[in-house]
Design a protein around this motif. Sequence first.
Motif, PDB file in Angstrom:
ATOM      1  N   LYS A 308       0.928  -1.268  -0.084  1.00 44.28           N
ATOM      2  CA  LYS A 308       0.036   0.010   0.103  1.00 44.28           C
ATOM      3  C   LYS A 308       1.004   1.245  -0.036  1.00 44.28           C
ATOM      4  O   LYS A 308       0.540   2.329  -0.758  1.00 44.28           O
ATOM      5  CB  LYS A 308      -0.922  -0.113   1.202  1.00 44.28           C
ATOM      6  CG  LYS A 308      -2.164  -0.935   0.982  1.00 44.28           C
ATOM      7  CD  LYS A 308      -3.012  -0.814   2.145  1.00 44.28           C
ATOM      8  CE  LYS A 308      -4.300  -1.881   1.966  1.00 44.28           C
ATOM      9  NZ  LYS A 308      -5.049  -1.306   0.893  1.00 44.28           N
ATOM     10  N   ASP A 311       2.125   1.526  -3.603  1.00 43.48           N
ATOM     11  CA  ASP A 311       1.068   2.207  -4.433  1.00 43.48           C
ATOM     12  C   ASP A 311       0.708   3.541  -4.209  1.00 43.48           C
ATOM     13  O   ASP A 311       0.579   4.386  -5.187  1.00 43.48           O
ATOM     14  CB  ASP A 311      -0.087   1.429  -4.127  1.00 43.48           C
ATOM     15  CG  ASP A 311      -0.125  -0.164  -4.673  1.00 43.48           C
ATOM     16  OD1 ASP A 311       0.860  -0.380  -5.687  1.00 43.48           O
ATOM     17  OD2 ASP A 311      -1.008  -0.869  -4.220  1.00 43.48           O
ATOM     18  N   ALA A 312       0.913   4.280  -2.970  1.00 47.02           N
ATOM     19  CA  ALA A 312       0.669   5.420  -2.618  1.00 47.02           C
ATOM     20  C   ALA A 312       1.700   6.157  -3.222  1.00 47.02           C
ATOM     21  O   ALA A 312       1.280   7.347  -3.736  1.00 47.02           O
ATOM     22  CB  ALA A 312       0.614   5.609  -0.999  1.00 47.02           C
ATOM     23  N   ASP A 315       1.187   6.306  -6.892  1.00 48.46           N
ATOM     24  CA  ASP A 315      -0.055   7.228  -7.584  1.00 48.46           C
ATOM     25  C   ASP A 315       0.238   8.622  -7.353  1.00 48.46           C
ATOM     26  O   ASP A 315      -0.392   9.592  -8.043  1.00 48.46           O
ATOM     27  CB  ASP A 315      -1.209   6.585  -6.647  1.00 48.46           C
ATOM     28  CG  ASP A 315      -1.775   5.307  -6.915  1.00 48.46           C
ATOM     29  OD1 ASP A 315      -1.194   4.726  -7.999  1.00 48.46           O
ATOM     30  OD2 ASP A 315      -2.544   4.553  -6.089  1.00 48.46           O
ATOM     31  N   THR A 316       0.949   9.033  -6.351  1.00 52.04           N
ATOM     32  CA  THR A 316       1.019  10.498  -6.043  1.00 52.04           C
ATOM     33  C   THR A 316       2.278  10.892  -6.931  1.00 52.04           C
ATOM     34  O   THR A 316       2.178  12.303  -7.504  1.00 52.04           O
ATOM     35  CB  THR A 316       1.351  10.819  -4.471  1.00 52.04           C
ATOM     36  OG1 THR A 316       0.366   9.979  -3.717  1.00 52.04           O
ATOM     37  CG2 THR A 316       1.676  12.111  -4.132  1.00 52.04           C
ATOM     38  N   LYS A 319       3.642  10.774 -12.820  1.00 54.19           N
ATOM     39  CA  LYS A 319       2.826  11.420 -13.682  1.00 54.19           C
ATOM     40  C   LYS A 319       2.446  10.854 -14.960  1.00 54.19           C
ATOM     41  O   LYS A 319       3.574  10.203 -15.621  1.00 54.19           O
ATOM     42  CB  LYS A 319       3.125  12.949 -13.872  1.00 54.19           C
ATOM     43  CG  LYS A 319       3.296  13.651 -12.816  1.00 54.19           C
ATOM     44  CD  LYS A 319       2.327  13.644 -11.626  1.00 54.19           C
ATOM     45  CE  LYS A 319       2.501  14.303 -10.361  1.00 54.19           C
ATOM     46  NZ  LYS A 319       1.470  14.305  -9.346  1.00 54.19           N
TER      47      LYS A 319
END
Length: 319
Positions: A308, A311-312, A315-316, A319
Amino acid sequence: MRFFSKKQLLLVCSLAFLLIVISACGNDSNDTSSENSDETKGSEVTIEGKKGEVTIPADVERIIAPYHEDALLALGVTPVAKWSIGKSVQDYLEPQLKDVPRIEWNLPQEQVLEHNPDLLVLGSDLASYEGSYEDYQKIAPTYVMPEDVSNNWRKQIEVFGKMLGKEDKADEVLAAYEEKVAKAKEKLSNSIGDESIAMIWVAGDQFYLLEKDRHSAEVVYSELGINVPPFVESLGKSKVAWNPISMEKLSELKADHVFLLALEGEQGLETLEKSAVWQSIPAAEKDQVYVMNDPSFWTNKGLIASQKTIDALVDTLVK
């Protein structure tokens, strides 16, 4: 006295022979069924723990492993009760554990008995539990993790895999994780290059800067190879206790990106927003401060927690 004709005698003999064959086939079938049942049934496993050897029964189903549910779930095993402090639980595991009853973190014996476990798995710090090892042994076979297992989620998965006859599954999930790390590392390197990241847990109006080896920071810095800000480096290794950091000290944080780990509505978020000191740090000036509204996996260690975190980050930042 009645005598059978040759024809009748032949018929009787044929029927008797047929019954013998049918009976024999039935016995063979039962024997085969019994053998197949034995083959599919698991077997006991003896494993060395902190308190010596423990024999794990075959096909255990009702497992309590407080605060180590991450490793169980990684292997597809749901515990019979989940770690809690009052109503607080490991939120990031709730998608899988929402219907599992809570058990208090220090394992009161009466609560353990209520769940009728057939296996207890305890961390290495036995002093943190209400009962003694001998008390728990009277309830169910009890495995106490050695320190090197208790502090290493990969070893936990390996040990749990051996315990539960899921060694292939353990190898599979660990290999998949390493592949995930490799892919994320490449993506993040392409996206942010040699820029640095810092993580701050916001609880109430207190701020806790994660040292480079604490919880998710180990994933960020050691596994993904992201640069450590000099101020985080200066903190050294993490200690058991969390120590809050002052706003004045936070002004020394020269990180390119900052992740604020805070539940929605935490007072500290408003404090930072209004602070001229905070607004002057590089990440804030570049508008590269990100609020993560589920701190639970960032402040934990485990395969699922690490996944997790990765993934965070991706995702953040990608781009």
